[in-house]
Design an enzyme around this catalytic site. Structure first.
Site, PDB file in Angstrom:
ATOM      1  N   ASP A 229      38.532   8.896 -58.610  1.00 21.05           N
ATOM      2  CA  ASP A 229      38.513   9.663 -57.363  1.00 21.05           C
ATOM      3  C   ASP A 229      39.574   9.099 -56.410  1.00 21.05           C
ATOM      4  OD1 ASP A 229      37.643  11.475 -55.458  1.00 21.05           O
ATOM      5  OD2 ASP A 229      36.078  10.144 -54.692  1.00 21.05           O
TER       6      ASP A 229
ATOM      7  N   ASP B 145      36.037  18.269 -52.883  1.00 19.73           N
ATOM      8  CA  ASP B 145      34.947  18.386 -51.904  1.00 19.73           C
ATOM      9  C   ASP B 145      34.795  19.810 -51.387  1.00 19.73           C
ATOM     10  OD1 ASP B 145      34.749  15.754 -52.397  1.00 19.73           O
ATOM     11  OD2 ASP B 145      35.560  15.079 -50.475  1.00 19.73           O
TER      12      ASP B 145
ATOM     13  N   GLU C  26      44.930  10.695 -55.100  1.00 18.24           N
ATOM     14  CA  GLU C  26      46.109  11.512 -54.731  1.00 18.24           C
ATOM     15  C   GLU C  26      47.325  10.648 -54.424  1.00 18.24           C
ATOM     16  OE1 GLU C  26      42.985  11.895 -53.398  1.00 18.24           O
ATOM     17  OE2 GLU C  26      42.572  13.476 -54.839  1.00 18.24           O
TER      18      GLU C  26
HETATM   19  C1  GLC Z   1      35.227  11.766 -52.216  1.00 18.95           C
HETATM   20  C2  GLC Z   1      34.874  12.543 -53.486  1.00 18.95           C
HETATM   21  C3  GLC Z   1      33.385  12.785 -53.534  1.00 18.95           C
HETATM   22  C4  GLC Z   1      32.672  11.440 -53.456  1.00 18.95           C
HETATM   23  C5  GLC Z   1      33.070  10.689 -52.188  1.00 18.95           C
HETATM   24  C6  GLC Z   1      32.481   9.283 -52.143  1.00 18.95           C
HETATM   25  O1  GLC Z   1      35.010  12.550 -51.098  1.00 18.95           O
HETATM   26  O2  GLC Z   1      35.592  13.738 -53.575  1.00 18.95           O
HETATM   27  O3  GLC Z   1      33.035  13.470 -54.710  1.00 18.95           O
HETATM   28  O4  GLC Z   1      31.291  11.636 -53.475  1.00 18.95           O
HETATM   29  O5  GLC Z   1      34.479  10.575 -52.136  1.00 18.95           O
HETATM   30  O6  GLC Z   1      32.915   8.524 -53.209  1.00 18.95           O
END
Ligand code: GLC
Length: 733
Positions: A365, A453, A368
């Site tokens: 995650d 998200d 980017e």
């Molecule tokens: C980011 C991710 C989400 C995750 C959050 C906390 O917003 O896109 O899926 O729950 O981070 O890690």
């Protein structure tokens, strides 16, 4: 259609201003002096033209997207198909343009907040943690510079292989012209594929950039996530609830709070004191664990990962040679420079931490990469790639040091490549499961994706359909969105409707944000739970079909969720549908994506279509008003198909022995089933079965097109009409 906040409006205004400034930019003179090589070859029987360009004193950068080089032949004329023209307008700006006829449609282009046709808008390709997801959102998490242009039933693919920031204006000025601005001081390659059928263009593109390998069977089951299940007791309780309530589920996903102060490759001793044996405990209940791993490495002199990153020079640097730092969840962090192969191997090796503890898959995650401080990596008005010394940090490419924005769009993909390769080294012969938020062309070689998200909004349920279809047309088949929506409180009705669509997402996960209403299938009371349970059961029944579709993807690049036009290119109406989709060739899904609706119109291409839930077939070639009571699946099976449907199971642990019913639709039908062990890489050496079924004159026959796997015994049944009878598998030829 989309809920908008005041903040969004201010933001939109700022963006419009930027666009206005941008529109005044004229391409100017061509200053190009360097090397341009035009060559060609055939891929999937389609002509492919390649243009490789390097400015003076530079080389064409190594591509991280395209697979091994094959023989290319010189192109006699220096003309690109589709009347594409190009020039270098500034040292850091390249301009391309090509005409778009009034009838041309534009599809793919990766992750766009858009309908299936992405024409009529400006699309910036710069990987971005875009939390708003309104219809004004531009760059999202993934940047995939591959566009399909279709006119009539003929398509072309355009792939501009450069990880630098790009802006694709697809006739936003309504002057019948597409313009691409590539902001780069380096070389690049442009591929033009076609003309050919839509499916052939995707076939050729995925031969070029790779395909998804067979996923581990468990990863196709239901995955349950939450930011965050705060401690191991909660995790065990959630797992227990699934089993107690007999709601099928394969995976519990651990978000950032399993870690020790968000240090990746660690676990919190307070909240997860038995992290070392957690996977084993859950395994006893047939659950797998996936853990999140973000790229930010906490700046902490006592933290071994940080110490190594600094000592071995593995992190991104500021232009004056310091380690670049920014804040993310752990506080101040450094960021691995995944352009360097040494960094990728190092990062991969660290996954021993998870592998040793039996963690089944990794979720990448924030790659980017996203920062808390530096929200905007691009200059406010972008007309040229900024000089490297004016960029927030630099990276070490195989060709030397460059500004981050030259390779930003690679960052996420190279992170999940490192993860994927690490897992393969540590667990050879086990299929790696990696999930990523950011990606570039070719990411399908390393990871599944989810689209970040989203909100618990009806519009986001609706948008998930064209968005996942465009991901598939961009070569990435294993995609999904958070079922129920990530941000905001999901209503009971929305959650049920979301599951009605979500059971068809290749990647099928329920996830939601901290502080929002819990979204587990039982969180809304008994009635809703019953409806959702039945929907998840349908997903598990479809698994033999879904798994076989992954096989098809490996052979032809076909996405699982695909537009109707994929199979019916001559049918003009089929091109218009983007709130319905085909799951493989045989299942058409036309879900309800609006509140308080139980009926909708849906278009059915020629042939007859049988409701998956049973009932009379509908005549195709026309629009029907269909009734979809809450909790039912608006899926229809093509006449002439045989669907292999499994008996309901609680997890894929029992997949191999679950009885399979070959369900026949129509008087003459055919179907396929792929069988293998669902977890090793041995299918690559021929350890799999490809079974063909044919139903004719009231009898079913089976034939092995390939027989290489000693499948554990399971019962097969034939279902024709309403009769289910045992069926003995044998080679009838
Ligand atoms: C980011 C991710 C989400 C995750 C959050 C906390 O917003 O896109 O899926 O729950 O981070 O890690």
């Amino acid at each position: 259609m989309v809920e908008q906040t005041a903040e969004d409006l201010v933001w939109t205004e700022a963006r419009n201003k930027e666009l206005l400034k941008r529109q005044r930019r004229v391409a100017g003179e061509n200053i190009f002096a360097g090397r341009a090589i035009y060559d060609q070859r055939a891929i999937a029987d389609l002509p492919v033209v390649r243009l490789s360009v390097a400015p003076e004193g530079e080389v064409v950068p190594q591509s991280f997207a395209v697979l091994e080089e094959c023989q290319w032949n010189a192109l006699p004329s220096k003309k690109l198909p589709m009347n594409i023209t190009w020039q270098q307008s500034l040292p850091g700006t390249w301009d391309f343009s090509f005409p778009l006829s009034a009838d041309a449609r534009c599809m793919a282009l990766g992750e766009r907040f858009s309908g299936l046709d992405v024409r009529g808008a400006v699309h910036t390709l710069c990987t971005t943690d875009e939390t708003k997801h309104t219809e004004f959102a531009d760059s999202l998490y993934k940047a995939i510079p591959f566009l399909i242009v279709t006119e009539g039933s003929e398509s072309y693919g355009i792939f501009l292989d450069s990880a630098a920031v790009q802006r694709w204006d697809l006739d936003a000025e309504l002057d019948g012209t597409a313009r691409i601005e590539l902001f780069s001081r380096r070389g690049w390659q442009l591929y033009v594929i076609g003309p050919g059928k839509l499916s052939d263009v995707v076939n050729a593109y995925t031969q070029l950039t790779g395909r998804h390998s067979m996923p581990p069977m468990w990863s196709l089951g239901h995955q349950q996530c939450r930011w965050s299940y705060p401690d191991q007791k909660t995790v065990m309780d959630i797992a227990g609830e699934f089993r107690k309530r007999k709601i099928p589920c394969d995976t519990i996903v651990l978000d950032i709070d399993y870690m020790d102060e968000y240090r990746v490759f660690t676990a919190s001793k307070e909240r997860f004191p038995e992290f070392d044996t957690l996977a084993q405990k859950l395994d006893a209940q047939d659950f797998k664990i996936v853990t999140i791993v973000d790229p930010g490495v906490k700046r902490d002199p006592k933290y071994p990962l940080y110490k190594e990153a600094v000592a071995e020079n593995l992190a991104c640097k500021t232009p004056d040679g310091e380690d670049f730092t920014e804040e993310v969840w752990p506080g101040v962090c450094v960021f691995p420079d995944f352009e360097k192969s040494a960094t990728r191997s190092w990062w991969g090796r660290w996954h021993e931490f998870y592998v040793k503890r039996g963690i089944a898959g990794i979720w990448n995650d924030m790659n980017e990469p996203a920062f808390f401080g530096l929200k905007r990596v691009l200059p406010e008005v972008l007309t040229e790639m900024p000089a490297y010394e004016d960029q927030p940090f630099t990276q070490e490419t195989p060709e030397g040091t460059v500004g981050h924005l030259e390779v930003r769009n690679h960052y996420g993909m190279l992170m999940c490549r490192a993860t994927h390769e690490g897992l393969n080294q540590l667990r050879p012969n086990t299929r790696a499961f990696v999930l990523t938020r950011s990606g570039y062309a070719g990411t399908q070689k390393y990871a599944a994706v989810w689209l970040g998200d989203n909100n618990s909004w009806w519009s986001h349920l609706r948008m998930s359909i064209p968005m996942i279809m465009n991901m598939g047309l961009s070569g990435i088949p294993f995609a999904g969105v958070d079922v129920g929506g990530f941000t905001g409180d999901c209503s009971a009705e929305l959650l049920v409707r979301w599951y009605e669509t979500g059971i068809f997402y290749p990647f099928f996960r329920n996830h939601c944000r901290m502080g929002d209403r819990p979204q587990e299938p039982w969180a809304y009371g008994e009635k809703v739970e019953k409806l959702i349970k039945r929907l998840i059961e349908t997903r598990y029944r479809l698994l033999p079909y879904i798994y076989t579709l992954f096989w098809e993807h490996g052979q032809t690049g076909a996405p699982l969720m695909r537009p109707l036009s994929w199979h019916y290119p001559e049918d003009e109406l089929a091109w218009e549908c983007d709130d319905q989709f085909l799951m493989g060739r045989d299942i058409l899904v036309a879900p309800i994506v609006e509140r308080e609706k139980t009926r909708r119109t849906a278009y059915f291409p020629k042939g007859r279509w049988y409701p998956l839930e049973g009932g009379e077939p509908l005549e195709g070639g026309r629009v029907h008003l269909i009734k979809v009571p809450l909790g039912t699946v608006a899926a229809y099976v093509r006449e002439g198909a045989i669907l292999p449907l499994a008996d309901v199971m609680q997890s894929t642990r029992n997949y191999a022995t679950a009885p399979v019913t070959l369900t026949v639709y129509g008087a003459e039908a055919r179907g396929t089933l792929i069988e293998d062990d669902g977890r090793s890489l041995e299918y690559g050496q021929g350890t799999y079965n490809e079974l063909m079924f044919e139903y004719k004159n009231g009898a079913l026959t089976s034939r092995y097109l390939h027989e290489g796997f000693a499948a554990p015994p399971r019962q097969f049944f034939l279902m024709a009409g309403s009769r289910r009878t045992p069926f003995l598998l044998r080679n009838s030829s």
